[in-house]
Design an enzyme around this catalytic site. Structure first.
Site, mmCIF file in Angstrom:
data_model
loop_
_atom_site.group_PDB
_atom_site.id
_atom_site.type_symbol
_atom_site.label_atom_id
_atom_site.label_comp_id
_atom_site.label_asym_id
_atom_site.label_seq_id
_atom_site.Cartn_x
_atom_site.Cartn_y
_atom_site.Cartn_z
ATOM 1 N N HIS A 1 1.663 4.961 6.742
ATOM 2 C CA HIS A 1 1.459 5.397 5.492
ATOM 3 C C HIS A 1 1.910 6.782 5.357
ATOM 4 O O HIS A 1 1.320 7.763 5.897
ATOM 5 C CB HIS A 1 0.272 5.122 4.842
ATOM 6 C CG HIS A 1 -0.372 3.752 4.952
ATOM 7 N ND1 HIS A 1 -0.992 3.103 6.099
ATOM 8 C CD2 HIS A 1 -0.032 2.970 3.869
ATOM 9 C CE1 HIS A 1 -1.289 1.922 5.685
ATOM 10 N NE2 HIS A 1 -0.628 1.429 4.281
ATOM 11 N N ASP B 1 -0.917 7.886 10.302
ATOM 12 C CA ASP B 1 -1.125 6.617 10.665
ATOM 13 C C ASP B 1 -0.141 5.649 11.324
ATOM 14 O O ASP B 1 -0.066 4.536 11.749
ATOM 15 C CB ASP B 1 -2.166 5.587 10.089
ATOM 16 C CG ASP B 1 -1.405 5.157 8.585
ATOM 17 O OD1 ASP B 1 -0.253 5.537 8.162
ATOM 18 O OD2 ASP B 1 -1.983 4.500 7.763
ATOM 19 N N SER C 1 0.823 -1.163 0.082
ATOM 20 C CA SER C 1 0.006 0.147 -0.201
ATOM 21 C C SER C 1 0.807 1.186 -0.057
ATOM 22 O O SER C 1 0.366 2.405 -0.378
ATOM 23 C CB SER C 1 -0.953 -0.024 1.168
ATOM 24 O OG SER C 1 -0.256 -0.019 2.481
#
Length: 430
Positions: free
Chosen positions: A408, A405, A255
């Protein structure tokens, strides 16, 4: 005094029953293990199930999340537990107890339970046993659990070794079983027990080879889009090939790489548009998922000068596995890239820092892997770059101003990535 034959039989039966009881640990069989309690909730907010039902809808981080637990029935009133969840990427109902020594059960033991899946079309399950402080092991059940929807109670039994990794202690376990839900769903569970010598009827992946065994990402939250993204990337490669467009740079990862084009498209174009770069990052991917994609055409038909690879934080985040196993998975991915792109130079990046503080358990695991990664660089075909200090304060803390977070990057984090990598990238692109 000589015992009658019938008395001998009765005592033998009682002795056998006592031995059986001693060989079984009932975690929730009609009621919790003596002294244990039932907890439920999401990742950040968990509560005891004190009555017949409980509700968690006050997580400030997930304002729409709702997790409900209840005492339900299988064979008698209150002998089962129910869990319903929605808008919570993680939910749980678990047994929490005084420290238990599970070591005698590891060799031939099983954890077994009865499961009833009422609704799971958009969800999945994990069965989890904690193995001490900052140590948890789980088995994933997504597609089989979905297939069990509406089919009533089913008895599942897993070898306890499914939850063991070399070096685990299991000498003082305070969370001996948890049912975790992802996505949304409604399930019930009963008769949770650990037996010293049971007969498993379920299989589990071999943790020692999971990282190097190619597999799609079969998580509940990925099934709707993961394969579609793969097909779209194959179509894009075919389009570029037909148009005579060369892809000079490819990024491969999870991600953190995926968000380049998904959340920072302007930066992606500004920084890497001149290379006609291809983003092969997929949210949630682990080394085995990257390997599957590589073996199913995602870098076939392109001829990049450089392939940037960063992968692994989901391996540690999901499995908390020994560093040498993750190292083997990254090594296998590099071998596959070398096989399919023999002329490309590979820029292997250290796994980015995660967690606020240097002693964050998952960051520590990642850093152990990072310390091993330079061995994969021959500085002819494979090059290694560790830019992690650029993301951190002098005391090693990670700021939410860079990674909101603590995992990321935001726009500022991606700018740091580009800045710190560009000099090395310029060399390799020549």
């Amino acid at each position: 005094m000589k015992l009658s034959h019938s008395a001998v039989l009765i005592l033998s039966a009682l002795a056998a029953g006592a031995a059986t009881a001693a060989a079984s640990l009932p975690l929730y069989v009609g009621q919790p293990l003596a002294g244990a309690k039932i907890m439920f909730g999401d990742f950040d907010v968990q509560k005891p199930l004190d009555g017949d039902a409980g509700r968690m809808d006050d997580d400030p981080k997930l304002k729409n999340a709702v997790v409900e637990a209840r005492r339900t029935s299988k064979d008698a009133a209150g002998d089962a537990l129910g869990l319903t969840w929605k808008d919570a990427w993680f939910s749980t109902v678990r047994v929490e107890s005084a420290p238990l020594d599970l070591r005698p059960y590891l060799a031939k033991g099983t954890v077994s339970f009865d499961l009833k899946v009422n609704e799971l079309a958009k969800g999945g399950l994990n069965f989890r046993i904690d193995c001490g402080k900052n140590c948890e092991r789980k088995v994933t059940d997504v597609l089989p659990a979905r297939a069990a929807e509406g089919k009533g109670w089913q008895h599942l039994s897993y070898a306890l070794s499914c939850f063991y990794r070399k070096g685990d202690d299991f000498g003082a376990v305070t969370k001996p079983f948890a049912l975790d839900g992802t996505g949304s769903g409604n399930v019930e569970i009963a008769n949770i027990r650990i037996d010293e010598a049971g007969k498993p009827n379920q299989t589990c992946p071999d943790y020692r080879t999971a990282n190097v065994t190619p597999s799609p990402l079969n998580e509940s939250w990925a099934l709707d889009w993961w394969m579609k993204r793969h097909d779209a990337k194959l179509a894009e490669i075919a389009r570029r090939k037909a148009a005579g467009e060369r892809t000079e740079l490819v990024f491969i990862g999870d991600s953190i790489t995926h968000h380049w084009e998904e959340q920072q498209p302007e930066l992606w174009k500004a920084f890497y548009g001149k290379y006609n770069a291809l983003d092969l990052g997929y949210g949630g991917d682990r080394t085995e998922n990257v390997l599957w994609r590589l073996q199913h055409g995602e870098i076939d038909g392109i001829d990049p000068k450089v392939a940037v690879l960063m992968i692994g934080t989901n391996n540690t985040g999901f499995r908390q596995e020994p560093p040498e196993l993750l190292y083997a998975g990254i090594k296998r991915d590099i071998a596959e890239i070398r096989k399919r792109l023999p002329k490309a130079k590979i820029l292997l990046l250290a796994i980015f820092p995660r967690g606020e503080k240097p002693d964050d358990n998952l960051r520590v695991l990642n850093e152990k892997v990072n310390a091993m990664l330079p061995k994969l660089a021959d500085n002819k075909h494979v090059f290694f770059l560790n830019m992690n200090k650029a993301f951190l304060a002098p005391d090693g803390t990670l700021s939410k101003d860079i990674m909101p977070d603590l995992l990321h990057p935001n726009a500022e984090g991606y700018k740091i990535w580009q800045r710190e990598m560009q000099q090395e990238l310029d060399k390799l692109m020549q």
